[in-house]
Design a protein around this motif. Sequence first.
Motif, PDB file in Angstrom:
ATOM      1  N   GLY A   1       8.623  -5.216  -6.531  1.00 55.18           N
ATOM      2  CA  GLY A   1       8.127  -4.217  -7.470  1.00 55.18           C
ATOM      3  C   GLY A   1       6.709  -4.512  -7.929  1.00 55.18           C
ATOM      4  O   GLY A   1       5.893  -3.603  -8.089  1.00 55.18           O
ATOM      5  N   LEU A   2       6.396  -5.800  -8.160  1.00 60.78           N
ATOM      6  CA  LEU A   2       5.023  -6.174  -8.524  1.00 60.78           C
ATOM      7  C   LEU A   2       4.036  -5.846  -7.409  1.00 60.78           C
ATOM      8  O   LEU A   2       2.921  -5.381  -7.673  1.00 60.78           O
ATOM      9  CB  LEU A   2       4.954  -7.669  -8.845  1.00 60.78           C
ATOM     10  CG  LEU A   2       5.426  -8.096 -10.220  1.00 60.78           C
ATOM     11  CD1 LEU A   2       5.445  -9.616 -10.311  1.00 60.78           C
ATOM     12  CD2 LEU A   2       4.528  -7.520 -11.287  1.00 60.78           C
ATOM     13  N   ILE A   3       4.444  -6.079  -6.172  1.00 58.24           N
ATOM     14  CA  ILE A   3       3.578  -5.756  -5.031  1.00 58.24           C
ATOM     15  C   ILE A   3       3.315  -4.243  -4.983  1.00 58.24           C
ATOM     16  O   ILE A   3       2.168  -3.802  -4.821  1.00 58.24           O
ATOM     17  CB  ILE A   3       4.212  -6.243  -3.719  1.00 58.24           C
ATOM     18  CG1 ILE A   3       4.259  -7.772  -3.679  1.00 58.24           C
ATOM     19  CG2 ILE A   3       3.449  -5.721  -2.515  1.00 58.24           C
ATOM     20  CD1 ILE A   3       5.086  -8.327  -2.543  1.00 58.24           C
ATOM     21  N   LEU A   4       4.383  -3.465  -5.113  1.00 53.50           N
ATOM     22  CA  LEU A   4       4.219  -2.007  -5.078  1.00 53.50           C
ATOM     23  C   LEU A   4       3.394  -1.498  -6.255  1.00 53.50           C
ATOM     24  O   LEU A   4       2.594  -0.563  -6.106  1.00 53.50           O
ATOM     25  CB  LEU A   4       5.585  -1.324  -5.061  1.00 53.50           C
ATOM     26  CG  LEU A   4       6.371  -1.428  -3.761  1.00 53.50           C
ATOM     27  CD1 LEU A   4       7.729  -0.766  -3.916  1.00 53.50           C
ATOM     28  CD2 LEU A   4       5.610  -0.812  -2.622  1.00 53.50           C
ATOM     29  N   LEU A   5       3.577  -2.114  -7.412  1.00 54.80           N
ATOM     30  CA  LEU A   5       2.807  -1.702  -8.587  1.00 54.80           C
ATOM     31  C   LEU A   5       1.316  -1.967  -8.393  1.00 54.80           C
ATOM     32  O   LEU A   5       0.479  -1.124  -8.741  1.00 54.80           O
ATOM     33  CB  LEU A   5       3.326  -2.432  -9.823  1.00 54.80           C
ATOM     34  CG  LEU A   5       2.740  -1.995 -11.155  1.00 54.80           C
ATOM     35  CD1 LEU A   5       3.211  -0.590 -11.483  1.00 54.80           C
ATOM     36  CD2 LEU A   5       3.145  -2.958 -12.240  1.00 54.80           C
ATOM     37  N   SER A   6       0.968  -3.105  -7.830  1.00 57.69           N
ATOM     38  CA  SER A   6      -0.453  -3.391  -7.607  1.00 57.69           C
ATOM     39  C   SER A   6      -1.045  -2.459  -6.552  1.00 57.69           C
ATOM     40  O   SER A   6      -2.182  -2.000  -6.690  1.00 57.69           O
ATOM     41  CB  SER A   6      -0.641  -4.858  -7.211  1.00 57.69           C
ATOM     42  OG  SER A   6      -0.027  -5.117  -5.967  1.00 57.69           O
ATOM     43  N   ASN A   7      -0.275  -2.153  -5.509  1.00 60.14           N
ATOM     44  CA  ASN A   7      -0.769  -1.209  -4.504  1.00 60.14           C
ATOM     45  C   ASN A   7      -0.921   0.195  -5.081  1.00 60.14           C
ATOM     46  O   ASN A   7      -1.869   0.910  -4.747  1.00 60.14           O
ATOM     47  CB  ASN A   7       0.163  -1.187  -3.297  1.00 60.14           C
ATOM     48  CG  ASN A   7       0.023  -2.423  -2.448  1.00 60.14           C
ATOM     49  OD1 ASN A   7      -1.027  -3.058  -2.416  1.00 60.14           O
ATOM     50  ND2 ASN A   7       1.092  -2.793  -1.777  1.00 60.14           N
ATOM     51  N   ALA A   8      -0.008   0.586  -5.952  1.00 59.37           N
ATOM     52  CA  ALA A   8      -0.114   1.902  -6.583  1.00 59.37           C
ATOM     53  C   ALA A   8      -1.342   1.973  -7.481  1.00 59.37           C
ATOM     54  O   ALA A   8      -2.040   2.996  -7.517  1.00 59.37           O
ATOM     55  CB  ALA A   8       1.152   2.201  -7.386  1.00 59.37           C
ATOM     56  N   ALA A   9      -1.629   0.893  -8.208  1.00 62.43           N
ATOM     57  CA  ALA A   9      -2.816   0.889  -9.066  1.00 62.43           C
ATOM     58  C   ALA A   9      -4.088   0.976  -8.230  1.00 62.43           C
ATOM     59  O   ALA A   9      -5.039   1.687  -8.601  1.00 62.43           O
ATOM     60  CB  ALA A   9      -2.832  -0.373  -9.924  1.00 62.43           C
ATOM     61  N   ASN A  10      -4.117   0.277  -7.100  1.00 66.26           N
ATOM     62  CA  ASN A  10      -5.292   0.354  -6.227  1.00 66.26           C
ATOM     63  C   ASN A  10      -5.475   1.756  -5.659  1.00 66.26           C
ATOM     64  O   ASN A  10      -6.599   2.268  -5.595  1.00 66.26           O
ATOM     65  CB  ASN A  10      -5.174  -0.664  -5.094  1.00 66.26           C
ATOM     66  CG  ASN A  10      -5.269  -2.083  -5.577  1.00 66.26           C
ATOM     67  OD1 ASN A  10      -5.788  -2.344  -6.663  1.00 66.26           O
ATOM     68  ND2 ASN A  10      -4.763  -3.004  -4.800  1.00 66.26           N
ATOM     69  N   LEU A  11      -4.389   2.378  -5.233  1.00 68.53           N
ATOM     70  CA  LEU A  11      -4.491   3.744  -4.724  1.00 68.53           C
ATOM     71  C   LEU A  11      -4.891   4.728  -5.815  1.00 68.53           C
ATOM     72  O   LEU A  11      -5.595   5.703  -5.548  1.00 68.53           O
ATOM     73  CB  LEU A  11      -3.165   4.179  -4.100  1.00 68.53           C
ATOM     74  CG  LEU A  11      -2.946   3.770  -2.656  1.00 68.53           C
ATOM     75  CD1 LEU A  11      -1.560   4.202  -2.199  1.00 68.53           C
ATOM     76  CD2 LEU A  11      -4.000   4.364  -1.755  1.00 68.53           C
ATOM     77  N   LEU A  12      -4.443   4.479  -7.037  1.00 70.76           N
ATOM     78  CA  LEU A  12      -4.827   5.352  -8.149  1.00 70.76           C
ATOM     79  C   LEU A  12      -6.331   5.282  -8.398  1.00 70.76           C
ATOM     80  O   LEU A  12      -6.986   6.315  -8.578  1.00 70.76           O
ATOM     81  CB  LEU A  12      -4.059   4.956  -9.408  1.00 70.76           C
ATOM     82  CG  LEU A  12      -4.375   5.764 -10.662  1.00 70.76           C
ATOM     83  CD1 LEU A  12      -3.916   7.209 -10.480  1.00 70.76           C
ATOM     84  CD2 LEU A  12      -3.726   5.144 -11.870  1.00 70.76           C
ATOM     85  N   ILE A  13      -6.879   4.083  -8.408  1.00 72.61           N
ATOM     86  CA  ILE A  13      -8.336   3.941  -8.577  1.00 72.61           C
ATOM     87  C   ILE A  13      -9.070   4.624  -7.427  1.00 72.61           C
ATOM     88  O   ILE A  13     -10.065   5.320  -7.626  1.00 72.61           O
ATOM     89  CB  ILE A  13      -8.725   2.448  -8.670  1.00 72.61           C
ATOM     90  CG1 ILE A  13      -8.146   1.824  -9.940  1.00 72.61           C
ATOM     91  CG2 ILE A  13     -10.240   2.283  -8.656  1.00 72.61           C
ATOM     92  CD1 ILE A  13      -8.277   0.319  -9.989  1.00 72.61           C
ATOM     93  N   PHE A  14      -8.559   4.430  -6.213  1.00 72.73           N
ATOM     94  CA  PHE A  14      -9.179   5.028  -5.037  1.00 72.73           C
ATOM     95  C   PHE A  14      -9.130   6.547  -5.095  1.00 72.73           C
ATOM     96  O   PHE A  14     -10.112   7.229  -4.782  1.00 72.73           O
ATOM     97  CB  PHE A  14      -8.471   4.505  -3.784  1.00 72.73           C
ATOM     98  CG  PHE A  14      -9.019   5.029  -2.501  1.00 72.73           C
ATOM     99  CD1 PHE A  14     -10.273   4.659  -2.051  1.00 72.73           C
ATOM    100  CD2 PHE A  14      -8.271   5.901  -1.730  1.00 72.73           C
ATOM    101  CE1 PHE A  14     -10.775   5.140  -0.869  1.00 72.73           C
ATOM    102  CE2 PHE A  14      -8.765   6.394  -0.543  1.00 72.73           C
ATOM    103  CZ  PHE A  14     -10.021   6.016  -0.107  1.00 72.73           C
ATOM    104  N   ALA A  15      -8.004   7.107  -5.498  1.00 75.78           N
ATOM    105  CA  ALA A  15      -7.852   8.571  -5.523  1.00 75.78           C
ATOM    106  C   ALA A  15      -8.664   9.200  -6.641  1.00 75.78           C
ATOM    107  O   ALA A  15      -9.209  10.294  -6.475  1.00 75.78           O
ATOM    108  CB  ALA A  15      -6.382   8.933  -5.667  1.00 75.78           C
ATOM    109  N   THR A  16      -8.743   8.553  -7.805  1.00 72.75           N
ATOM    110  CA  THR A  16      -9.480   9.149  -8.913  1.00 72.75           C
ATOM    111  C   THR A  16     -10.989   9.074  -8.709  1.00 72.75           C
ATOM    112  O   THR A  16     -11.730   9.814  -9.353  1.00 72.75           O
ATOM    113  CB  THR A  16      -9.129   8.464 -10.244  1.00 72.75           C
ATOM    114  OG1 THR A  16      -9.367   7.070 -10.132  1.00 72.75           O
ATOM    115  CG2 THR A  16      -7.693   8.722 -10.612  1.00 72.75           C
ATOM    116  N   SER A  17     -11.443   8.195  -7.826  1.00 71.53           N
ATOM    117  CA  SER A  17     -12.887   8.106  -7.588  1.00 71.53           C
ATOM    118  C   SER A  17     -13.390   9.245  -6.703  1.00 71.53           C
ATOM    119  O   SER A  17     -14.593   9.469  -6.618  1.00 71.53           O
ATOM    120  CB  SER A  17     -13.225   6.764  -6.952  1.00 71.53           C
ATOM    121  OG  SER A  17     -12.695   6.692  -5.637  1.00 71.53           O
ATOM    122  N   GLY A  18     -12.494   9.954  -6.071  1.00 68.76           N
ATOM    123  CA  GLY A  18     -12.905  11.060  -5.211  1.00 68.76           C
ATOM    124  C   GLY A  18     -13.042  10.598  -3.772  1.00 68.76           C
ATOM    125  O   GLY A  18     -13.536   9.508  -3.490  1.00 68.76           O
TER     126      GLY A  18
END
Length: 117
Positions: free
Chosen positions: A33-50
Amino acid sequence: MTAEPLLAILVGVLFATATYLMLRRSLVKLVIGLILLSNAANLLIFATSGLTRGAPPLIPEGMLTPEGPVADPLPQALILTAIVISFGVLAFAVVLIHRAYEVVGADDLDEMKDTDT
């Protein structure tokens, strides 16, 4: 269909899965779950940057602004920092869980609570 809605759905699914796994009673599922949470946070930053393609943000000599569309380097730096931090947290969690398993001999949190060590 553009990539932004798909990334938003993927981030939501990853956050939901990570939350579900972190609420389970197994320590191995907590680490996953920690691994998935960190990957989700990275994708969130990537997606919100455009998701725009652009050149590096280099300003030619004699000009005040770059020419044409440029890529924003800040989200890349934030993601790199998040990767390093999540790797450190993951390494600490794995060592802590390994040591707890050596001492208690159980992976389940209910079994750990019931042991008298």
